[in-house]
Design an enzyme around this catalytic site. Structure first.
Site, PDB file in Angstrom:
ATOM      1  N   SER A  47     -13.927  50.608  80.571  1.00 27.03           N
ATOM      2  CA  SER A  47     -12.955  50.752  81.902  1.00 27.03           C
ATOM      3  C   SER A  47     -11.695  50.378  82.155  1.00 27.03           C
ATOM      4  CB  SER A  47     -13.393  48.532  82.797  1.00 27.03           C
ATOM      5  OG  SER A  47     -13.158  47.973  81.658  1.00 27.03           O
ATOM      6  N   HIS A  48     -11.150  50.423  80.994  1.00 26.50           N
ATOM      7  CA  HIS A  48      -9.194  50.640  80.578  1.00 26.50           C
ATOM      8  C   HIS A  48      -9.228  51.218  80.489  1.00 26.50           C
ATOM      9  CE1 HIS A  48      -9.803  46.072  82.822  1.00 26.50           C
ATOM     10  NE2 HIS A  48      -8.829  46.183  83.030  1.00 26.50           N
ATOM     11  N   ARG A  52      -9.526  54.812  83.254  1.00 25.35           N
ATOM     12  CA  ARG A  52      -8.174  54.514  84.392  1.00 25.35           C
ATOM     13  C   ARG A  52      -7.089  55.235  85.065  1.00 25.35           C
ATOM     14  NH1 ARG A  52      -7.753  48.714  86.121  1.00 25.35           N
ATOM     15  NH2 ARG A  52     -10.464  48.278  85.795  1.00 25.35           N
ATOM     16  N   GLU A 188     -17.562  45.343  87.968  1.00 25.51           N
ATOM     17  CA  GLU A 188     -18.916  45.186  87.931  1.00 25.51           C
ATOM     18  C   GLU A 188     -19.705  45.354  89.071  1.00 25.51           C
ATOM     19  OE1 GLU A 188     -19.903  42.575  84.259  1.00 25.51           O
ATOM     20  OE2 GLU A 188     -17.580  41.792  85.160  1.00 25.51           O
ATOM     21  N   SER A 307     -14.376  39.819  70.925  1.00 24.01           N
ATOM     22  CA  SER A 307     -13.063  41.540  70.473  1.00 24.01           C
ATOM     23  C   SER A 307     -13.904  41.782  68.741  1.00 24.01           C
ATOM     24  CB  SER A 307     -11.717  41.168  70.146  1.00 24.01           C
ATOM     25  OG  SER A 307     -10.865  40.470  70.794  1.00 24.01           O
TER      26      SER A 307
END
Lengths: 339, 339
Positions: A47-48, A52, A188, A307
């Site tokens: 997503s990042h 992007r 989302e 993480s």
């Protein structure tokens, strides 16, 4: 034909920098943006990651972001660095102010970096991890757009307001988390909408302030914070510390400023860095062991540290010197190349 | 006969100080403890009001707390104050270090107070509000005992780990919150147990790590954090910043140290203070207005700011110059007076 394309790490960097420079970012911005997207993609944070780049190009096309803005770094107090992004993306400002933030935190024990007047699209964990690489603990916060209702409210006032934290571990990946204080991330909800899937309960309200599981109604209404009134209080804290505290916009002001344009939100960011060596009176080693006993006790009972999945992906991708991205994304990215 | 007893504010102070001094706290400790219990009771925070005198007396009777310990305040770095409570209650240490914390935050922009080696029983909001009275924003954190399981875990490792925040509002009560990162406070579980009531789902697990709504099983098992894995991550952050960061105990170490004694938990505390005037580049007024627009937008939609109920109680109790406490508590407190 596979649905994914494999890029070497060098190809990924080259693709990102080229697209950014082809679309109006100068080399410094292209590099600082690429550093962060590269880190995200390498950790399989899709997503990042390269995804992007689409937003970065949309943002600069909207005509307000300065792709060549040099940030102005000011020594704003013994424990405060101010980085004015001057209407550029936040990341170059962060990068330019980082050495001073580290120096001040190590000298004084705790220090804050206020980034102002920046466009912002990035995950916060790569930033707090830069600080834990330097042996510091760090907290980062940003507002966004007023998509999220406060607990007991009926409409969007708060941002998705992420909070990130990193703790340096000697000889190990840091303990890091980075989460939105909204129940779901904005993206989302959008994924549910596109898939025509019902949202879980407790994630959103419609434009009349009523609970909804309809993603379309949620996009037109408001999202809810995680953890009820506690998450809501936390979100307001992020709003205050990354907004009025540092003389910058709230999520509502940022949304008004955007006027519906498809650009990255414009606002400020705060990062607090703390030196475990100074705060522990030089007993870093003993306290690193104490923290490790805490982590061991968590892992020993089958719980995961935040993480951990990311670090596994990182090791895997670094070893094979490659990442995979969806073919559709890759093809869309190629259309953004002009050279 | 009413189930409650009405005490004037002066009577409440006198009762508290007398009980504390009759049981071994010196005048300085008795005053600093009373200040905080007085503030809580005045705001109708019964759980942290005069009720806690019982714990204070139990704590000193257990023989380890030094009721006469003078805290040692150290200038531990340009932006760090260290207050060694020297095995006394935390509150005198906080009070003694407060002026230096305020001075450092105003001079440097941000500063931290590490309280070490303290017994701790108090709400955090009175402390962060002391800082917002001085025009500062503040965050406070403490561990407790390892009653809380991490997300995905099966046993207690984390404390109830409260997080408090206060933001100064010009001419108004501050924006303040103070919440446990556990779903419930420990005392709430105990109330359910005594009442024989079932807990809601998602609050606790039993000693085998299985979800339970039985309060007795929960007391022997573990509590859960609020907000799932996000609340769990936040709780670990509190554990790290108020423990290993400042060379002090984790909740698990604190619980081991207590050896089951009915005394207040022994550990450290961290308080971070930030100056909105310095951080905003002197634009405090404009940014106070910005924060007020945020608060107004929250209230306007029928949502409540945290602490609003508390401020209403405070005004009511100050106006009538009295508080009400349960008769049973009052009678129990009278048995603790020796003079």
């Amino acid at each position: 034909m596979s649905d994914n394309v494999t890029l070497s790490l060098a190809e990924m960097r080259e693709l990102s920098e080229t697209i950014l420079m082809d679309n109006g970012f100068n080399k410094d911005h292209a590099r600082s943006i690429t550093d962060i997207m590269y880190a995200c993609q390498q950790d399989n944070c899709h997503s990042h990651g390269l995804h992007r780049l689409l937003m970065c190009v949309d943002s600069i096309k909207s005509g307000r972001i300065d792709g060549t803005a040099a940030p102005t770094i000011t020594d704003a107090g013994p424990s405060v660095v101010r980085a004015n992004a001057n209407q550029g993306m936040s990341l170059l400002a962060f990068q330019a102010a980082l050495p001073q933030l580290i120096e001040k935190a190590k000298k004084n024990g705790i220090a804050a970096l206020a980034i102002n007047n920046c466009y912002h699209f990035s995950a916060l964990w790569p930033e707090v991890e830069k600080l834990s690489e330097a042996g510091l603990a760090a907290i980062a916060m940003v507002p966004s757009h007023a998509w999220v209702a406060p607990a007991g409210g009926t409409r969007g006032t708060l941002g998705t307001n992420p909070l990130a934290f990193s703790w340096p571990r000697i000889g190990k990946h840091p303990f890091t988390f980075d989460f939105a204080t909204s129940q779901f991330a904005r993206g989302e909800i959008e994924l549910y909408r596109r898939a025509g899937k019902a949202l879980p309960e407790g994630v959103a309200i419609d434009k009349d302030g009523q609970p909804t599981t309809d993603a379309e109604a949620a996009m037109n209404g408001a999202m809810l914070t995680f953890g009820g009134y506690k998450g809501s209080a936390l979100s307001i804290m992020v709003e205050l510390l990354a907004g009025p505290l540092i003389d910058d916009l709230t999520s509502k002001e940022s949304m008004e400023f955007a006027q519906g344009k498809p650009e990255a939100p414009y606002h400020g960011e705060i990062i607090i860095a703390i030196d475990p060596n100074l705060l522990s009176g030089g007993k870093t080693l003993a306290n690193d062991e104490r923290a490790e006993r805490l982590f061991a006790d968590i892992i020993d009972q089958g719980a995961r540290l935040p993480s951990q999945r990311r670090y596994i992906a990182r090791e895997h991708n670094m070893k094979r010197n490659a990442v995979e991205i969806p073919r559709t994304l890759y093809e869309e990215l190629l259309t953004l190349r002009k050279s």
